[in-house]
Scaffold this active site. Sequence first.
Site, PDB file in Angstrom:
ATOM      1  N   VAL A  62      96.180 -38.959 162.090  1.00  0.00           N
ATOM      2  CA  VAL A  62      96.379 -39.056 163.236  1.00  0.00           C
ATOM      3  C   VAL A  62      97.791 -39.422 163.324  1.00  0.00           C
ATOM      4  CG1 VAL A  62      95.993 -41.345 164.422  1.00  0.00           C
ATOM      5  CG2 VAL A  62      94.247 -40.568 163.253  1.00  0.00           C
ATOM      6  N   THR A  65      99.435 -35.755 163.377  1.00  0.00           N
ATOM      7  CA  THR A  65      98.843 -35.497 164.665  1.00  0.00           C
ATOM      8  C   THR A  65      99.520 -36.072 166.293  1.00  0.00           C
ATOM      9  OG1 THR A  65      97.091 -35.182 163.751  1.00  0.00           O
ATOM     10  CG2 THR A  65      97.288 -34.693 166.353  1.00  0.00           C
ATOM     11  N   GLU A  66     100.146 -37.399 165.719  1.00  0.00           N
ATOM     12  CA  GLU A  66     100.323 -38.284 167.318  1.00  0.00           C
ATOM     13  C   GLU A  66     101.996 -37.897 167.280  1.00  0.00           C
ATOM     14  OE1 GLU A  66      99.249 -39.340 169.416  1.00  0.00           O
ATOM     15  OE2 GLU A  66      96.658 -40.077 169.204  1.00  0.00           O
ATOM     16  N   SER A  67     102.657 -38.112 166.287  1.00  0.00           N
ATOM     17  CA  SER A  67     104.230 -38.206 166.220  1.00  0.00           C
ATOM     18  C   SER A  67     104.502 -37.662 164.920  1.00  0.00           C
ATOM     19  CB  SER A  67     104.514 -40.068 166.458  1.00  0.00           C
ATOM     20  OG  SER A  67     104.181 -40.264 164.452  1.00  0.00           O
ATOM     21  N   TYR A 170      93.474 -32.187 170.250  1.00  0.00           N
ATOM     22  CA  TYR A 170      94.179 -32.681 169.848  1.00  0.00           C
ATOM     23  C   TYR A 170      92.673 -32.842 168.511  1.00  0.00           C
ATOM     24  CZ  TYR A 170      94.765 -37.469 168.388  1.00  0.00           C
ATOM     25  OH  TYR A 170      94.669 -38.965 167.624  1.00  0.00           O
TER      26      TYR A 170
END
Length: 191
Positions: A62, A65-67, A170
């Site tokens: 996560v 993928t997010e940051s 996502y």
Amino acid sequence: MADAVKRSVIAILLIVASVLLGYTVDVALDKREKANYPTKYSEYVEKYSEMYGVPSDVVYAVIKTESDFNPDAKSDKGAFGLMQLMPATFEWACGKTGIPYNKDKITDPEMNIQCGVYYLSYCYDQFLIWDTVYAAYNAGHGQVKKWLSDDTLSKNGRLTDIPFAETKAYVSRVIEAREKYIKLMEVDTNE
């Protein structure tokens, strides 16, 4: 006879060279994969993964993928930090975890990871399927509940389609990242 021995030695040398080349390529690829899929902030990831019962490979996937492990990341939609928390989600998670809420701490790596992992745990407790949890993390758990109640999007409590292209992409990216982390973490434990 000497020619037969010479050919055997050459064959053995070619086999040894092939094995060494294969090993060298594997090591180089593993190093590249580890560079592309880091495990930064492991002290926080491991601590809160254990505390909230979320596999660490999920948390790393996560964050990746997010940051991409940028603690100062900010999305166009107003999400912040490593785990790209919306301010309202951060405030809610602070209240649930007992963290003193301070809106300026949303990008603090430890607080962001603790709240993000708590939210993953909360979503998992509701949906029990990681793919659905990823969708909820991206689109919101209320939106995913609506999708699950729609027979054209779900079957037997499992999403069969995600109508938001961004969320669908996502979920695929998190799944792919998690597979990489699982593989890399297995390599680390076997070394």
